[in-house]
Design a protein around this motif. Structure first.
Motif, PDB file in Angstrom:
ATOM      1  N   VAL A 192      55.937  42.684  53.123  1.00  0.00           N
ATOM      2  CA  VAL A 192      57.348  42.452  52.962  1.00  0.00           C
ATOM      3  C   VAL A 192      58.176  43.489  53.330  1.00  0.00           C
ATOM      4  O   VAL A 192      57.999  44.871  53.213  1.00  0.00           O
ATOM      5  CB  VAL A 192      58.163  41.579  51.621  1.00  0.00           C
ATOM      6  CG1 VAL A 192      57.833  42.930  50.634  1.00  0.00           C
ATOM      7  CG2 VAL A 192      59.203  41.359  51.717  1.00  0.00           C
ATOM      8  N   GLN A 193      59.588  43.316  54.111  1.00  0.00           N
ATOM      9  CA  GLN A 193      60.209  44.456  54.441  1.00  0.00           C
ATOM     10  C   GLN A 193      61.162  45.014  53.292  1.00  0.00           C
ATOM     11  O   GLN A 193      61.556  44.294  52.491  1.00  0.00           O
ATOM     12  CB  GLN A 193      61.160  44.033  55.765  1.00  0.00           C
ATOM     13  CG  GLN A 193      60.803  43.815  56.938  1.00  0.00           C
ATOM     14  CD  GLN A 193      61.661  43.645  58.114  1.00  0.00           C
ATOM     15  OE1 GLN A 193      62.689  42.842  57.821  1.00  0.00           O
ATOM     16  NE2 GLN A 193      61.323  44.027  59.303  1.00  0.00           N
ATOM     17  N   GLY A 230      63.633  43.026  50.862  1.00  0.00           N
ATOM     18  CA  GLY A 230      63.076  41.503  50.724  1.00  0.00           C
ATOM     19  C   GLY A 230      62.533  41.204  49.258  1.00  0.00           C
ATOM     20  O   GLY A 230      62.881  41.991  48.358  1.00  0.00           O
ATOM     21  N   SER A 231      62.058  40.075  49.211  1.00  0.00           N
ATOM     22  CA  SER A 231      61.519  39.533  48.022  1.00  0.00           C
ATOM     23  C   SER A 231      60.277  39.104  48.027  1.00  0.00           C
ATOM     24  O   SER A 231      59.711  38.418  49.082  1.00  0.00           O
ATOM     25  CB  SER A 231      62.538  38.328  47.381  1.00  0.00           C
ATOM     26  OG  SER A 231      63.895  38.990  47.085  1.00  0.00           O
ATOM     27  N   LEU A 232      59.459  38.922  46.801  1.00  0.00           N
ATOM     28  CA  LEU A 232      58.193  38.413  46.560  1.00  0.00           C
ATOM     29  C   LEU A 232      58.118  38.204  45.190  1.00  0.00           C
ATOM     30  O   LEU A 232      58.722  38.535  44.360  1.00  0.00           O
ATOM     31  CB  LEU A 232      57.086  39.479  46.880  1.00  0.00           C
ATOM     32  CG  LEU A 232      56.778  39.966  48.134  1.00  0.00           C
ATOM     33  CD1 LEU A 232      55.557  40.903  48.160  1.00  0.00           C
ATOM     34  CD2 LEU A 232      56.375  38.690  49.088  1.00  0.00           C
ATOM     35  N   ASN A 262      62.680  41.485  43.669  1.00  0.00           N
ATOM     36  CA  ASN A 262      63.867  41.511  44.656  1.00  0.00           C
ATOM     37  C   ASN A 262      64.425  42.847  44.901  1.00  0.00           C
ATOM     38  O   ASN A 262      63.917  43.566  44.108  1.00  0.00           O
ATOM     39  CB  ASN A 262      65.245  40.642  44.021  1.00  0.00           C
ATOM     40  CG  ASN A 262      64.792  39.352  43.674  1.00  0.00           C
ATOM     41  OD1 ASN A 262      64.170  38.759  44.248  1.00  0.00           O
ATOM     42  ND2 ASN A 262      65.573  38.806  42.627  1.00  0.00           N
ATOM     43  N   THR A 304      55.574  49.639  46.726  1.00  0.00           N
ATOM     44  CA  THR A 304      54.089  49.257  47.273  1.00  0.00           C
ATOM     45  C   THR A 304      52.890  49.923  46.542  1.00  0.00           C
ATOM     46  O   THR A 304      52.802  51.043  46.418  1.00  0.00           O
ATOM     47  CB  THR A 304      54.080  49.910  48.740  1.00  0.00           C
ATOM     48  OG1 THR A 304      55.094  49.538  49.689  1.00  0.00           O
ATOM     49  CG2 THR A 304      52.669  49.802  49.372  1.00  0.00           C
ATOM     50  N   VAL A 364      50.687  44.725  47.013  1.00  0.00           N
ATOM     51  CA  VAL A 364      52.181  44.570  47.552  1.00  0.00           C
ATOM     52  C   VAL A 364      52.388  45.728  48.484  1.00  0.00           C
ATOM     53  O   VAL A 364      52.405  46.734  48.235  1.00  0.00           O
ATOM     54  CB  VAL A 364      53.295  44.330  46.170  1.00  0.00           C
ATOM     55  CG1 VAL A 364      54.748  44.526  46.771  1.00  0.00           C
ATOM     56  CG2 VAL A 364      52.915  43.185  45.543  1.00  0.00           C
ATOM     57  N   VAL A 390      55.456  47.093  50.985  1.00  0.00           N
ATOM     58  CA  VAL A 390      56.848  47.209  51.396  1.00  0.00           C
ATOM     59  C   VAL A 390      56.984  48.049  52.514  1.00  0.00           C
ATOM     60  O   VAL A 390      56.827  49.144  52.444  1.00  0.00           O
ATOM     61  CB  VAL A 390      57.952  47.612  50.228  1.00  0.00           C
ATOM     62  CG1 VAL A 390      59.326  47.316  50.759  1.00  0.00           C
ATOM     63  CG2 VAL A 390      57.656  46.633  49.050  1.00  0.00           C
TER      64      VAL A 390
END
Length: 119
Positions: free
Chosen positions: A12-13, A16-18, A83, A90, A115, A117
């Motif tokens: 994700v940038q 952003g959210s995951l 969020n 990361t 994850v 980022v």
């Protein structure tokens, strides 16, 4: 023996959210505390957030206001909504189940989910 299966990691940038999910093999009513931890290469695993069977939560200072832990007792699943992700988020995230017994306690871990980022 509690089996934990994590999902929801990915790329994700920044900003952003995951949402991470952790599905347990048994009713999470029987698990005293469910939590999310993370571990960077060469570092100790650290607490990100945890939630008790009674719904009390606590968070690492680094994620307060950005991450939210919740649980669905019907689906036996714990979630981590992340969020405003930052590059430093990361790492690999692990789900944990902490069960207290009369003679001690047991900790169970999922396999981890990455994850990443991008800045």
């Amino acid at each position: 023996q509690v089996q934990l299966v994590e999902s929801g990691g990915g790329l994700v940038q920044a900003g952003g959210s995951l949402r991470l999910s952790c599905a347990a093999s048994e009713s999470i009513f029987s698990i005293n505390v469910m939590g999310w931890y993370r571990q960077a290469p060469g570092k100790q695993r650290e607490l990100v957030a945890r939630i008790t069977s009674g719904g009390m939560t606590n968070y690492a200072d680094s994620v307060k206001g950005r991450f939210t832990i919740s649980r669905d007792n019907v689906k036996n699943t714990v979630y981590l909504q992340m969020n405003s992700l930052k590059f430093e988020d990361t790492v690999v995230y692990y789900c944990n189940a902490h069960k207290v017994r009369r003679d001690g306690y047991s900790d169970y871990w999922g396999q981890g989910t990455q994850v990443t980022v991008s800045s």
